[in-house]
Design a protein around this motif. Structure first.
Motif, PDB file in Angstrom:
ATOM      1  N   LYS A   1       0.823  -1.209   0.000  1.00 48.11           N
ATOM      2  CA  LYS A   1       0.000   0.000   0.000  1.00 48.11           C
ATOM      3  C   LYS A   1       0.858   1.261   0.000  1.00 48.11           C
ATOM      4  N   GLU A   2       2.056   1.154   0.557  1.00 40.99           N
ATOM      5  CA  GLU A   2       2.961   2.306   0.623  1.00 40.99           C
ATOM      6  C   GLU A   2       3.893   2.397  -0.590  1.00 40.99           C
ATOM      7  N   GLY A   3       3.665   1.521  -1.586  1.00 39.14           N
ATOM      8  CA  GLY A   3       4.396   1.698  -2.841  1.00 39.14           C
ATOM      9  C   GLY A   3       5.321   0.574  -3.269  1.00 39.14           C
ATOM     10  N   LEU A   4       5.549  -0.424  -2.417  1.00 44.04           N
ATOM     11  CA  LEU A   4       6.419  -1.529  -2.817  1.00 44.04           C
ATOM     12  C   LEU A   4       5.627  -2.582  -3.596  1.00 44.04           C
ATOM     13  N   THR A   5       6.324  -3.328  -4.445  1.00 46.41           N
ATOM     14  CA  THR A   5       5.701  -4.500  -5.041  1.00 46.41           C
ATOM     15  C   THR A   5       5.604  -5.583  -3.982  1.00 46.41           C
ATOM     16  N   LYS A   6       4.806  -6.630  -4.250  1.00 50.72           N
ATOM     17  CA  LYS A   6       4.685  -7.699  -3.256  1.00 50.72           C
ATOM     18  C   LYS A   6       6.033  -8.379  -3.031  1.00 50.72           C
ATOM     19  N   SER A   7       6.765  -8.648  -4.113  1.00 51.94           N
ATOM     20  CA  SER A   7       8.083  -9.277  -3.948  1.00 51.94           C
ATOM     21  C   SER A   7       9.035  -8.329  -3.228  1.00 51.94           C
ATOM     22  N   GLY A   8       8.920  -7.048  -3.507  1.00 51.68           N
ATOM     23  CA  GLY A   8       9.749  -6.057  -2.822  1.00 51.68           C
ATOM     24  C   GLY A   8       9.421  -5.985  -1.342  1.00 51.68           C
ATOM     25  N   ALA A   9       8.118  -6.106  -1.024  1.00 54.51           N
ATOM     26  CA  ALA A   9       7.695  -6.085   0.377  1.00 54.51           C
ATOM     27  C   ALA A   9       8.243  -7.307   1.122  1.00 54.51           C
ATOM     28  N   MET A  10       8.199  -8.461   0.483  1.00 54.55           N
ATOM     29  CA  MET A  10       8.709  -9.678   1.113  1.00 54.55           C
ATOM     30  C   MET A  10      10.218  -9.589   1.324  1.00 54.55           C
ATOM     31  N   GLU A  11      10.915  -9.033   0.353  1.00 52.59           N
ATOM     32  CA  GLU A  11      12.365  -8.848   0.488  1.00 52.59           C
ATOM     33  C   GLU A  11      12.685  -7.851   1.593  1.00 52.59           C
ATOM     34  N   PHE A  12      11.861  -6.807   1.708  1.00 54.95           N
ATOM     35  CA  PHE A  12      12.068  -5.787   2.741  1.00 54.95           C
ATOM     36  C   PHE A  12      11.926  -6.399   4.134  1.00 54.95           C
ATOM     37  N   LEU A  13      10.864  -7.207   4.342  1.00 57.07           N
ATOM     38  CA  LEU A  13      10.677  -7.848   5.639  1.00 57.07           C
ATOM     39  C   LEU A  13      11.780  -8.867   5.912  1.00 57.07           C
ATOM     40  N   SER A  14      12.222  -9.556   4.878  1.00 57.98           N
ATOM     41  CA  SER A  14      13.329 -10.495   5.034  1.00 57.98           C
ATOM     42  C   SER A  14      14.603  -9.774   5.450  1.00 57.98           C
ATOM     43  N   MET A  15      14.825  -8.591   4.875  1.00 55.80           N
ATOM     44  CA  MET A  15      15.990  -7.793   5.247  1.00 55.80           C
ATOM     45  C   MET A  15      15.894  -7.348   6.705  1.00 55.80           C
ATOM     46  N   LEU A  16      14.697  -6.909   7.112  1.00 55.44           N
ATOM     47  CA  LEU A  16      14.510  -6.518   8.516  1.00 55.44           C
ATOM     48  C   LEU A  16      14.818  -7.687   9.445  1.00 55.44           C
ATOM     49  N   SER A  17      14.342  -8.873   9.075  1.00 55.69           N
ATOM     50  CA  SER A  17      14.568 -10.064   9.897  1.00 55.69           C
ATOM     51  C   SER A  17      16.052 -10.395   9.992  1.00 55.69           C
ATOM     52  N   SER A  18      16.757 -10.351   8.875  1.00 54.97           N
ATOM     53  CA  SER A  18      18.180 -10.704   8.878  1.00 54.97           C
ATOM     54  C   SER A  18      19.011  -9.705   9.659  1.00 54.97           C
ATOM     55  N   HIS A  19      18.520  -8.477   9.800  1.00 53.50           N
ATOM     56  CA  HIS A  19      19.220  -7.446  10.568  1.00 53.50           C
ATOM     57  C   HIS A  19      18.718  -7.353  12.014  1.00 53.50           C
ATOM     58  N   GLY A  20      17.870  -8.300  12.429  1.00 54.93           N
ATOM     59  CA  GLY A  20      17.377  -8.308  13.800  1.00 54.93           C
ATOM     60  C   GLY A  20      16.355  -7.231  14.089  1.00 54.93           C
ATOM     61  N   ARG A  21      15.723  -6.707  13.036  1.00 52.25           N
ATOM     62  CA  ARG A  21      14.737  -5.636  13.237  1.00 52.25           C
ATOM     63  C   ARG A  21      13.299  -6.122  13.072  1.00 52.25           C
ATOM     64  N   TYR A  22      13.132  -7.414  12.785  1.00 51.62           N
ATOM     65  CA  TYR A  22      11.807  -8.028  12.725  1.00 51.62           C
ATOM     66  C   TYR A  22      11.949  -9.372  13.429  1.00 51.62           C
ATOM     67  N   GLN A  23      11.558  -9.399  14.705  1.00 46.93           N
ATOM     68  CA  GLN A  23      11.805 -10.565  15.540  1.00 46.93           C
ATOM     69  C   GLN A  23      10.480 -11.180  16.002  1.00 46.93           C
ATOM     70  N   LYS A  24      10.471 -12.526  16.027  1.00 50.09           N
ATOM     71  CA  LYS A  24       9.260 -13.243  16.421  1.00 50.09           C
ATOM     72  C   LYS A  24       9.568 -14.230  17.549  1.00 50.09           C
ATOM     73  N   ASP A  25       8.661 -14.299  18.485  1.00 47.56           N
ATOM     74  CA  ASP A  25       8.683 -15.350  19.517  1.00 47.56           C
ATOM     75  C   ASP A  25       7.291 -15.963  19.492  1.00 47.56           C
ATOM     76  N   VAL A  26       7.137 -16.964  18.643  1.00 42.32           N
ATOM     77  CA  VAL A  26       5.799 -17.510  18.400  1.00 42.32           C
ATOM     78  C   VAL A  26       5.786 -19.004  18.663  1.00 42.32           C
ATOM     79  N   TRP A  27       4.609 -19.523  18.925  1.00 42.02           N
ATOM     80  CA  TRP A  27       4.457 -20.940  19.241  1.00 42.02           C
ATOM     81  C   TRP A  27       3.186 -21.482  18.622  1.00 42.02           C
ATOM     82  N   VAL A  28       3.152 -22.805  18.483  1.00 41.36           N
ATOM     83  CA  VAL A  28       1.994 -23.474  17.888  1.00 41.36           C
ATOM     84  C   VAL A  28       1.096 -24.004  18.992  1.00 41.36           C
TER      85      VAL A  28
END
Length: 621
Positions: A594-621
């Protein structure tokens, strides 16, 4: 359309039934010797016989100069599953020999925790079996992190090494066996020779584990490996001076109170519990979890005893990785040391050998549960025992066929900066139905219903290095934690307040009802009033016309969320992995689009955040 759907699902059902019947009456398709389903499930050799107290193996030999074919069984575990599999393989491999007439050619297995990898002389290792779990979504177990880093950085030539990998994980996470797969790939890159192909195990699936073990044990005698003297000197556990999963500290409950206001059956019951760690020297960082050893529900223990027609007074020998006990009554053993929820494959096998009716019933349910990936279809230990006839039991036989009771993990909801001796946890009682009966969670109901102030608990700290506050307090953080997912964020916020952090703290919290289960309502309200946090709440059941979830609130604030991510902010998600974390992740992708990225660009952006420790999850099933 309805007729087409009915026809389609009827076809699927008939196909499944046909497959089950065919599989039950023909071969399994396995390449192993004796490949019928009966041979696979009921494989008859001495390795399936539980060991009594007079023949039990000492799993961890500190030092041995035994000559023979040396086997290293290397495990990496977070919650104990891989270690249990490693111990089973150890026992089985002790009972086979390359050449029964030559002591030099006897197999000599040793169990090695990944954290002790530096004690291995890799140039002199020729046969290694790796049993490696993945913690959550692609994260190595804490004990295996340095080992994985070693494999990534080493330039050793391992063309002399024969190996096989069993990778454990949970397919509810996209990268569920990543650690084991990565270890396998690195070993191949370093020139090691895989003698049994890697198996990926989903949710501790017994069939996959058994297939891998059978293949390994059948192949070992065919390998051309020279005997040698064992050099490995396993020093005492490096954590021997502190408490850990295999050596829990006996802490006491200092305080507990209800966080919810249940008014009818089915309402959530969640408690805040404070546990006193004084004298333990245990330390933690906000984001870590507290491991707790529970006790089984007494009525469930009685049902198990009734099913096997024993009164619980029989003395049994107990083997548990965390407790140095030997002989106790059967009732005590079942209450404190054994898993009564998940029937072991050894128990299923034993019951199937005792009566044709048991065999037909169990193998059918066993196979269907495997096909639909729902092991709960088997029921709990009491269900399996009650459904099988013509079995005579001793207490020792029973416990030998059960899994050990494992700890449960709870995010610590307090900061050590506030009080380093008190670890707080947030516990929601788990209550559900299975096979038409009311059931309860092992640890949650033990803590909430049966423990009181002063109760002693075996505890330890479980580190979570991939869930940490940013080092710079000026960094903005976005916290997304519905339900008990708020627990670590209570620690995060308290710590930021204590340190006077200047960065914004934005919390998205969700629950069913503002009046019934708004956890930590007063404390959050005070923090909001004092401008320490910006609070956004989704109460999913309060609007009769539409359910509102945290991802809906995120979508409404899309510009603010995107700007926070773009300008160096950190995003944290804690809670349910199956639905909430998945929906939040997709919402973050939608926000980026919605802010202007393509879907693949958005996925790459979140992946980059994750690899840099800026998108962290503590989740369970």
């Amino acid at each position: 359309m309805e007729n087409i759907a009915v026809i389609f699902f009827t076809f699927i059902l008939i196909s499944i039934i046909s497959f089950v019947v065919k599989t039950l009456t023909t071969s399994s398709g396995s390449k192993l010797k004796g490949n019928s389903l009966d041979d696979f499930i009921l494989k008859k050799d001495v390795t399936n016989v539980p060991l009594d107290s007079s023949t039990r193996h000492k799993y961890y030999e500190k030092f041995s100069k035994k000559r023979g074919i040396q086997i290293r069984i290397v495990f990496g575990t977070e919650y104990g599953a891989s270690e249990d599999v490693a111990k089973t393989l150890y026992k089985k491999s002790k009972l086979i020999a390359h050449d029964y007439n030559s002591e030099d050619s006897q197999f000599h297995p040793r169990l090695v925790n990944c954290k002790n990898y530096q004690l291995l002389d890799w140039k002199n290792e020729h046969l290694m079996l790796f049993i490696i779990s993945t913690s959550g979504d692609g994260v190595p177990p804490t004990d295996a992190r340095e080992f994985v880093e070693f494999l990534d950085s080493t330039k050793l030539d391992l063309n002399h090494l024969h190996y096989s990998v069993l990778a454990l994980g949970d397919s509810n996470y996209p990268q569920y066996c990543k650690t084991g797969i990565h270890v396998h790939d690195r070993l191949q890159t370093l020139g090691a020779m895989e003698f049994v192909r890697k198996h990926n195990v989903d949710m501790e699936n017994a069939e996959t584990i058994e297939k891998w073990m059978c293949s390994v044990l059948e192949t070992l005698p065919t390998l051309n490996i020279d005997p040698q003297e064992d050099y490995l000197n396993l020093v005492e556990d490096q954590d021997s001076r502190s408490y850990n999963r295999n050596k829990p500290f006996q802490a006491t409950i200092k305080k507990k109170y209800m966080l919810t206001t249940p008014s009818s059956v089915g309402d959530k019951e969640t408690m805040h519990i404070e546990i006193d760690l004084s004298g333990s020297c245990l330390s933690w960082i906000s984001g870590d979890a507290l491991g707790i050893y529970p006790e089984n529900n007494p009525p469930e223990v009685v049902e198990v005893l009734n099913a096997v027609k024993l009164d619980g007074t029989e003395i049994v020998y107990v083997e548990h990785p965390a407790f140095q006990v030997e002989e106790v009554t059967l009732q005590t053993a079942l209450t404190k040391y054994y898993n009564l929820k998940d029937p072991s494959s050894a128990l299923i096998k034993y019951l199937m050998t005792k009566d044709p009716a048991n065999k037909l019933k169990l193998r059918s349910v066993h196979l269907i549960s495997y096909l639909v990936k729902n092991k709960e279809l088997l029921g709990e230990v009491r269900d399996v025992l009650s459904s099988c006839k013509n079995v005579s039991w001793s207490g020792q036989r029973l416990v030998d066929l059960l899994k050990p009771l494992q700890p449960r993990y709870y995010s610590i909801s307090s900061s050590p900066l506030i009080n380093p001796n008190i670890a707080c946890i947030t516990v929601a009682s788990v209550k559900y139905q299975l096979l038409g009966k009311d059931r309860t969670g092992v640890c949650s109901v033990h803590l909430n219903d049966r423990c009181s102030v002063g109760t002693s608990l075996g505890v330890f700290i479980s580190q979570n290095p991939d869930f940490r506050l940013p080092a710079n307090g000026n960094t903005d953080i976005l916290l997304i934690g519905p339900g008990t997912g708020i627990a670590p964020f209570m620690a995060f916020i308290a710590e930021r307040v204590q340190e006077g952090a200047q960065g914004r703290t934005i919390l998205y919290f969700g629950c069913q009802s503002k009046l019934k289960d708004f956890l930590y309502k007063d404390q959050l309200g005070q923090w909001e009033k004092d401008n320490h946090i910006a609070l956004h709440c989704a109460f999913s059941r309060d609007n009769p016309n539409r359910k509102i979830y945290v991802q809906d609130l995120l979508a409404k604030q899309h510009s603010d969320v995107y700007q926070l991510m773009q300008k160096g902010g950190h995003v944290y998600v804690c809670g349910d992995a199956t639905y909430m974390a998945h929906d939040v992740h997709n919402t973050l992708i939608d926000i980026c689009v919605k802010e202007g990225l393509t879907k693949s660009g958005a996925m790459e952006f979140l992946s980059m955040l994750s690899s840099h420790g800026r998108y962290q999850k503590d989740v369970w099933v």
